[in-house]
Write an enzyme that holds these catalytic residues in place. Structure first.
Site, PDB file in Angstrom:
ATOM      1  N   GLU A   1      -5.495  -8.023  -1.253  1.00 27.85           N
ATOM      2  CA  GLU A   1      -6.166  -8.045   0.055  1.00 27.85           C
ATOM      3  C   GLU A   1      -7.642  -7.752  -0.129  1.00 27.85           C
ATOM      4  O   GLU A   1      -8.015  -6.839  -0.889  1.00 27.85           O
ATOM      5  CB  GLU A   1      -5.591  -6.973   0.990  1.00 27.85           C
ATOM      6  CG  GLU A   1      -4.240  -7.299   1.561  1.00 27.85           C
ATOM      7  CD  GLU A   1      -3.743  -6.229   2.526  1.00 27.85           C
ATOM      8  OE1 GLU A   1      -4.571  -5.594   3.214  1.00 27.85           O
ATOM      9  OE2 GLU A   1      -2.517  -6.048   2.584  1.00 27.85           O
TER      10      GLU A   1
ATOM     11  N   GLU B   1       0.822  -1.211   0.000  1.00 37.95           N
ATOM     12  CA  GLU B   1       0.000   0.000   0.000  1.00 37.95           C
ATOM     13  C   GLU B   1       0.858   1.264   0.000  1.00 37.95           C
ATOM     14  O   GLU B   1       0.876   2.026   0.963  1.00 37.95           O
ATOM     15  CB  GLU B   1      -0.960  -0.013   1.194  1.00 37.95           C
ATOM     16  CG  GLU B   1      -1.878  -1.212   1.141  1.00 37.95           C
ATOM     17  CD  GLU B   1      -2.986  -1.205   2.181  1.00 37.95           C
ATOM     18  OE1 GLU B   1      -4.033  -1.794   1.923  1.00 37.95           O
ATOM     19  OE2 GLU B   1      -2.809  -0.613   3.250  1.00 37.95           O
TER      20      GLU B   1
HETATM   21  C1  BG6 Z   1      -4.372  -3.108   4.851  1.00 39.35           C
HETATM   22  C2  BG6 Z   1      -3.035  -3.593   5.317  1.00 39.35           C
HETATM   23  O1  BG6 Z   1      -4.331  -1.736   4.927  1.00 39.35           O
HETATM   24  O2  BG6 Z   1      -5.511  -3.443   5.579  1.00 39.35           O
HETATM   25  C3  BG6 Z   1      -3.066  -4.766   6.278  1.00 39.35           C
HETATM   26  O3  BG6 Z   1      -2.192  -3.876   4.240  1.00 39.35           O
HETATM   27  C4  BG6 Z   1      -4.222  -4.591   7.222  1.00 39.35           C
HETATM   28  O4  BG6 Z   1      -1.824  -4.817   6.925  1.00 39.35           O
HETATM   29  C5  BG6 Z   1      -5.512  -4.585   6.442  1.00 39.35           C
HETATM   30  O5  BG6 Z   1      -4.264  -5.536   8.249  1.00 39.35           O
HETATM   31  C6  BG6 Z   1      -6.754  -4.482   7.311  1.00 39.35           C
HETATM   32  O6  BG6 Z   1      -6.645  -3.390   8.170  1.00 39.35           O
HETATM   33  P1  BG6 Z   1      -6.898  -3.525   9.727  1.00 39.35           P
HETATM   34  O7  BG6 Z   1      -6.587  -2.203  10.284  1.00 39.35           O
HETATM   35  O8  BG6 Z   1      -8.307  -3.921   9.876  1.00 39.35           O
HETATM   36  O9  BG6 Z   1      -5.967  -4.600  10.190  1.00 39.35           O
END
Ligand code: BG6
Length: 484
Positions: free
Chosen positions: A385, A192
């Protein structure tokens, strides 16, 4: 009735994680502290407002080194993947994953960033993990830096604003590629890259004293430039190897105008350029786009470049795009109601439901995004993701009936399949995440994303044992039947 989805036969289905959220073992085998391991767990009064966790002073960070206040630092412990990776990889295989996305902790390889020699013990850990993936038939995608810059680099060099960090990073990346190219086909230099800029801003002191704040975005375009250059060096170096590919990774912010008022539609178009397309444009088209030049002029932002930088960018676009997709949001000229997003507040959409953390669920937005990115760039796409974080507890049958996760994944898979039918070249998907991990944004264990439940609470109390949720079996079946 079950619906059968169509995907290409060799579609890469998998799961994603990050070192700081899973490994633990923060001080083992020579590893240094990363900046993320210095952020304490804070009980949240309101899950839709994470602002308390974003106001740490420099002194708070320094105090954390010797843990003077006796606080809990969740990313130091993760889910103990460092010691349990074999069990976890076996479970990933059992769920039907074909690819595992993980990151390497920079501080395990070059603890201070500027050592002459790499730390062999750190390399040994990752070699063992990659060998295990190979033994289980899992392809690997590696994020070289997933937010967890070693603290000594921040402290001694001031982080990414210092151009010297490019060389330190490149040396680290080269070691990984040299050592592991036979195990790892897909490489992402930064997680990101658009949020990493905010994260480095987080550790900058402001003029009034020692408060750190997310508001200092302007200053961090210099850091970003250095990351762009570091990334292009990785792309250039990787050309030496026939068997590997380098892609980018962007936190995709899909936005819509709040309504059809032309003022809001125009505002959305403009915001979309600098907040989202700018990053892809630089990394794929290989130059700073026209609108960014104007934006920098209007906002008095000066980026110091060295001779050769522009050529490096031009010659080394990434080979594929990956992005994270969790939610969408709205944009209006006059800010309306807000909800929580990934590291920042976003405009609410009255048509969408949101999770307890305020993240708005929008499967169609994923199809929209895939079409938009394919249309604009025409390079292969990969969703690195996507997933849903929820409060969960094991029931008396030692499982979690996570029907909402099944629903979330099924609806997103359906839109992906439709996008492929639209003509988009989407070649893989790694869900966030196959196993519960420490949350990146809120530092909790309570925000669970996994197909596999991990028995740790927010203070790392528990057995650490792994349990399959209902979604684990659903996903496994989906891998065999393509039915939702
Ligand atoms: C993304 C990241 O921004 O979102 C991850 O690359 C992160 O590392 C994921 O865990 C979900 O965000 P969060 O804050 O719910 O863990």
């Amino acid at each position: 009735m079950a619906k059968k989805l169509e995907f290409p036969k060799n579609f890469l289905w998998g799961g994603a994680t990050a070192a700081s959220q899973i490994e633990g073992a923060y001080d083992v085998d020579g590893k240094s502290l990363s900046i993320l391991e210095m952020i304490p767990f804070m009980e949240l009064k309101d899950r839709k407002d994470l602002s308390a966790t974003r106001k740490l002073t420099k002194q708070d960070l320094l105090d954390s080194i010797e843990n003077k206040k006796g606080l809990h630092y969740p990313k130091r412990y993760g889910i103990d993947f460092y010691h349990r990776y074999k069990e976890d990889i076996a479970l990933f295989k059992e769920a039907g994953l074909k690819i595992f996305r993980m990151s390497v902790a920079w501080g395990r390889i070059f603890p201070n960033g500027d050592e002459k020699e790499q730390n062999q013990k750190g390399l040994e850990f990752y070699r063992n993990v990659f060998k295990e993936c190979k033994a289980q038939g899992l392809e690997v995608m590696v994020t070289i830096n997933h937010f967890d810059t070693p603290f000594p680099i921040m402290q001694n060099y001031g982080g990414w604003k210092n151009r010297k960090v490019i060389d330190m990073y490149f040396k680290y990346a080269k070691v990984l590629i040299d050592e592991f190219n036979e195990y790892v086909k897909y490489w992402l230099p930064f997680n990101e890259i658009n949020l990493a800029v905010l994260i480095s801003a987080f550790f900058v002191e402001d003029k009034s004293g020692n408060k750190t704040t997310f508001e200092k975005i302007n200053e961090s375009y210099q850091d970003l430039h250095h990351q762009f250059i570091a990334q292009t060096k990785v792309v250039e170096y990787a050309k030496k190897f026939k068997n590997i590919q380098v892609g980018c990774m962007v936190a995709n912010s899909t936005t819509y105008a709040l309504d059809c008022n032309p003022v809001n539609v125009f505002e959305n178009q403009q915001k979309e350029l600098m907040k989202k397309l700018f990053y892809y444009d630089v990394m794929i088209k290989g130059e700073y786009p026209w609108y960014s030049i104007k934006y920098f002029e209007d906002n008095n932002i000066k980026i110091l470049k060295e001779p050769g930088d522009d050529q490096l960018l031009k010659n080394n676009p990434v080979e594929f795009i990956t992005f994270s997709y969790y939610m969408s949001s709205t944009i209006a000229k006059e800010e309306g109601e807000l909800t929580e997003g990934n590291l920042m507040k976003l405009g609410k959409n009255p048509f969408l439901e949101a999770t307890e953390w305020g993240w708005q669920i929008d499967p169609i937005g994923l199809r929209y995004t895939l079409n938009q990115l394919w249309d604009r760039y025409h390079v292969p796409l990969f969703i690195s993701e996507n997933g849903i974080g929820m409060l969960e507890k094991l029931n008396n049958k030692n499982t979690v009936e996570d029907d909402y996760r099944i629903d979330y994944l099924a609806r997103h898979f359906e839109q992906m399949s439709l996008a492929i039918k639209d003509g988009v070249n989407l070649f893989g998907y790694t869900m966030w995440t196959p196993i519960d991990v420490v949350s990146a944004g809120s530092n909790e264990m309570s925000k669970r994303y996994g197909l596999i439940y991990v028995d740790y609470d927010d203070y790392h109390k528990g057995t650490g044992n792994r349990f399959k949720k209902k979604s684990f079996n659903w996903f496994k079946k989906f891998m065999n039947t393509s039915e939702i």
